[in-house]
Enzyme design. Sequence first.
Site, PDB file in Angstrom:
ATOM      1  N   LYS A  14      29.651  30.578  41.708  1.00 49.88           N
ATOM      2  CA  LYS A  14      29.655  29.112  41.767  1.00 49.88           C
ATOM      3  C   LYS A  14      28.281  28.572  42.141  1.00 49.88           C
ATOM      4  O   LYS A  14      27.429  29.297  42.654  1.00 49.88           O
ATOM      5  CB  LYS A  14      30.764  28.625  42.702  1.00 49.88           C
ATOM      6  CG  LYS A  14      32.127  28.778  42.020  1.00 49.88           C
ATOM      7  CD  LYS A  14      33.291  28.209  42.786  1.00 49.88           C
ATOM      8  CE  LYS A  14      34.569  28.372  41.930  1.00 49.88           C
ATOM      9  NZ  LYS A  14      35.792  28.071  42.663  1.00 49.88           N
TER      10      LYS A  14
ATOM     11  N   ARG B 255      38.823  35.951  44.086  1.00 53.20           N
ATOM     12  CA  ARG B 255      38.903  35.739  42.633  1.00 53.20           C
ATOM     13  C   ARG B 255      37.488  35.797  42.088  1.00 53.20           C
ATOM     14  O   ARG B 255      36.658  34.961  42.444  1.00 53.20           O
ATOM     15  CB  ARG B 255      39.540  34.370  42.364  1.00 53.20           C
ATOM     16  CG  ARG B 255      39.673  34.005  40.897  1.00 53.20           C
ATOM     17  CD  ARG B 255      40.275  32.607  40.769  1.00 53.20           C
ATOM     18  NE  ARG B 255      40.384  32.211  39.388  1.00 53.20           N
ATOM     19  CZ  ARG B 255      39.382  31.721  38.663  1.00 53.20           C
ATOM     20  NH1 ARG B 255      38.186  31.563  39.195  1.00 53.20           N
ATOM     21  NH2 ARG B 255      39.572  31.379  37.394  1.00 53.20           N
TER      22      ARG B 255
END
Length: 293
Positions: A232, A272
Amino acid sequence: MTTFPTHVALDVHAPRVKGLPDLDRCLVMSVLNVTPDSFSDGGLFFEPRAAVARGLELLRHGADIIDVGGESTRPGALRVSLEEEMRRVIPVVSELVAAGAIVSIDTMRARVAEAAVNAGARMVNDVSGGLADPLMPTFVAEAGVPYVLMHWRAHSLIMQRRAHYDDVVADVAAELRQRLDAVIDAGVSPEQIVLDPGLGFAKTAEHNWRLLAHLDVLQQLGRPLLIGASRKSFLGELLAGPDGQPRPVRERDVATAAVSALAAAEGAWGVRVHDVRSTLDAVRVAAALRAAR
Ligand code: PMM
């Protein structure tokens, strides 16, 4: 440490999730985006055959769960139609289930979740925590499948406008508590639920770091935690070069694995990630450390 009033029994000792195997380490959920526009792997696995091949590769790399999604949730993304989302994910779910994978369906739509569960998916990952589709909690309650309830405030197109908190840790915990109570009221059993702080969803880099630094507060909610930090932009910003340019998306896996190790050492139930191998090593290190305590 902050605590929150609850009508759900508190169990901070790594409670297990009904319907999924118990592991002696943090579980690795791998990302499989069947989309043309996801921020990291958009377009790479858009063709069903490429998506299935990637899923089989993730399985060989040791993924515990493969999280199949057909709708990008990167900041600014537009929604796809129900029909298009179905077309993207259902054949991929079926094939991966047939190959022996434990598949999770990453969707905000109850009808997609239902079709995926009918095709063999064992878990529903709803980034909206049941807010985008009011039918989702009822479906999950009836199906009895494990359910990832993520912290979410608005659809991707506008979510970064909602990145304002008095105290991000206390506010996210309180909003997760409200959603936990709401889905339990709709009939979902607490043992089905995994909570996720939703890194990057209506959150700045500073918010993400504060949440990661206070997983203990979120654990007080009494359910297992899933953490989605993989590749991210807050990691890209952290690793920016001297020119200030963020580290390219596909060069963020070492930092991702570091977050995985730290979250696992804090007792996260799952992470994840896009790159399974590096994170699998990282969570094994964390498990050895925890076992030696
Ligand atoms: N992040 C994305 C998508 N789905 N699901 C959960 N539970 N947690 C997350 O943090 C999360 C998610 C967005 O990014 P992607 O492109 O990696 O799928």
